[in-house]
Each structure stands twice: as structure tokens, then as C-alpha cells.
Design an enzyme around this catalytic site. Structure first.
Site: not given
Ligand code: GAR
Length: 180
Positions: A7, A9, A82-83, A99, A101
Site C-alpha cells: 500500500g 502507492n 494484483m488481480r 493503474n 506498473h
Molecule cells: C507497485 O510496484 C506497483 O507498481 C505494482 O505492485 C507494487 C505495489 O506496491 N503493481 C503491479 O505490478 C501491477 N501489475 P505498493 O503496495 O507498495 O503500492
């Protein structure tokens, strides 16, 4: 916002939105015990745990849509959710689900993107913010930030997460300003 894990982001978006006079109305998390739930509590953002469990995806996502409607969300930000979301959610919010990434899409879509890019020897890595469509890490790109490879994977990851927080916060606030 929708999140599944740490979390960071989510927290960056909550703070940036508040600083710009907007409000994070709801966190939806699909994983019990995920740290984003604790962050939501500390930040004073209402949170709902909506698990997919063994039930059909459409049922879980009907709950997600109802929660977003009840909260009066203008924009849906995926923050480490992640879905893959099903077509009804995408259609309901098309253009308003974003989103982040941790790669320069279309390179390195999917999971574990930073490590895969680093181990492949990419000299420049980066982050992407995009509108969500039916695919995995696809949809119109709203912005990208390039991040140079650092001496170690851990340092590179840290720089990429900082870039994510910066880029995602800026773009989300710009879109929220437009809605107002
Ligand atoms: C982040 O790096 C985000 O970009 C990635 O998961 C992480 C979550 O971090 N998302 C993906 O890979 C989506 N395909 P966080 O929970 O600390 O925000």
C-alpha cells in the site's frame, strides 16, 4: 482505491489528494491482513475487505462496484491490486480506472517486473501509469518516468517506487482537478 498488499502507492495517493484538496473515499482490499489496511486506518481512510474466496469473480466484483458507488468515487486507482478486473467493472468505469506498473510498458508486464528487467540488464527501467482495459497491464498510457539502473537491485527498486509515487500522485491529482 484498490490494493492487495503493502500500500505504499495507496498512501502516496491519499496524501497527494489531500494536499490538493481532494479526498480518498475508500480503500478496497482483497487480502486479509494486507498492510494497506493498516495504512488506511492510520490515514483515516474508510476500508473494506472484499475477498474473492472460492466464489465466482462476478460476485466479488459486484460487491466491489457497489462499494465504489456507495462511496461516490469519481476515479478508481489500482495501487498494487494484483488481480485482473472483469469486463463489467472495466465497462462501468472505462477511462476512470488507472493503474501504476513498475516498468516502461509494454516491456515487462506481469509480476516481478523490476527484478526481471534488472536481471535482463536493462540500463534504463521505469514506471508507467495507464488507463485499465481488459488486458494485463495494458490500456492507454497516461505517463511514464524513466529510472536509471542503480548499483543493486534493492536500490533500483527503491528508486522505482519513489518514481511511482511521484508520477501516480501527479497524474491522479490532475485527473481529479478535471473532475471538479
Ligand atoms: C507497485 O510496484 C506497483 O507498481 C505494482 O505492485 C507494487 C505495489 O506496491 N503493481 C503491479 O505490478 C501491477 N501489475 P505498493 O503496495 O507498495 O503500492
Amino acid at each position: 482505491m484498490l490494493a492487495s498488499g503493502n500500500g505504499s502507492n495507496f498512501a502516496a495517493l491519499v496524501r497527494a489528494a489531500r494536499d490538493a484538496g481532494h479526498q480518498a473515499v475508500l480503500l478496497i482490499c482483497d487480502k486479509p491482513g494486507a498492510y494497506c489496511l493498516e495504512r488506511a486506518e492510520r490515514l483515516g481512510v474508510p476500508a473494506r475487505l472484499i475477498q474473492y474466496g472460492g466464489r465466482p469473480r462476478a460476485q466479488a466484483e459486484a460487491d466491489i462496484m457497489a462499494a465504489l458507488e456507495d462511496a461516490g468515487a469519481d476515479l478508481v486507482a489500482l495501487a498494487g491490486f494484483m488481480r485482473l478486473l472483469g469486463r463489467p467493472v472495466i465497462e462501468r468505469w472505462r477511462g476512470r480506472i488507472l493503474n501504476v506498473h513498475p516498468s516502461l510498458l509494454p516491456a515487462w508486464a506481469g509480476v516481478d517486473s523490476i527484478r526481471r528487467a534488472y536481471e535482463a540488464g536493462d540500463p534504463v527501467l521505469g514506471v508507467t501509469v495507464h488507463q485499465v482495459d481488459e488486458g494485463m497491464d495494458t490500456g492507454p498510457v497516461l505517463g511514464q518516468e524513466r529510472v536509471g539502473r542503480a548499483a543493486t537491485l534493492a536500490e533500483t527498486e527503491s528508486l522505482i517506487h519513489q518514481a511511482e509515487h511521484r508520477l501516480y500522485a501527479r497524474l491522479v491529482v490532475e485527473l481529479l482537478d478535471e473532475v471538479d
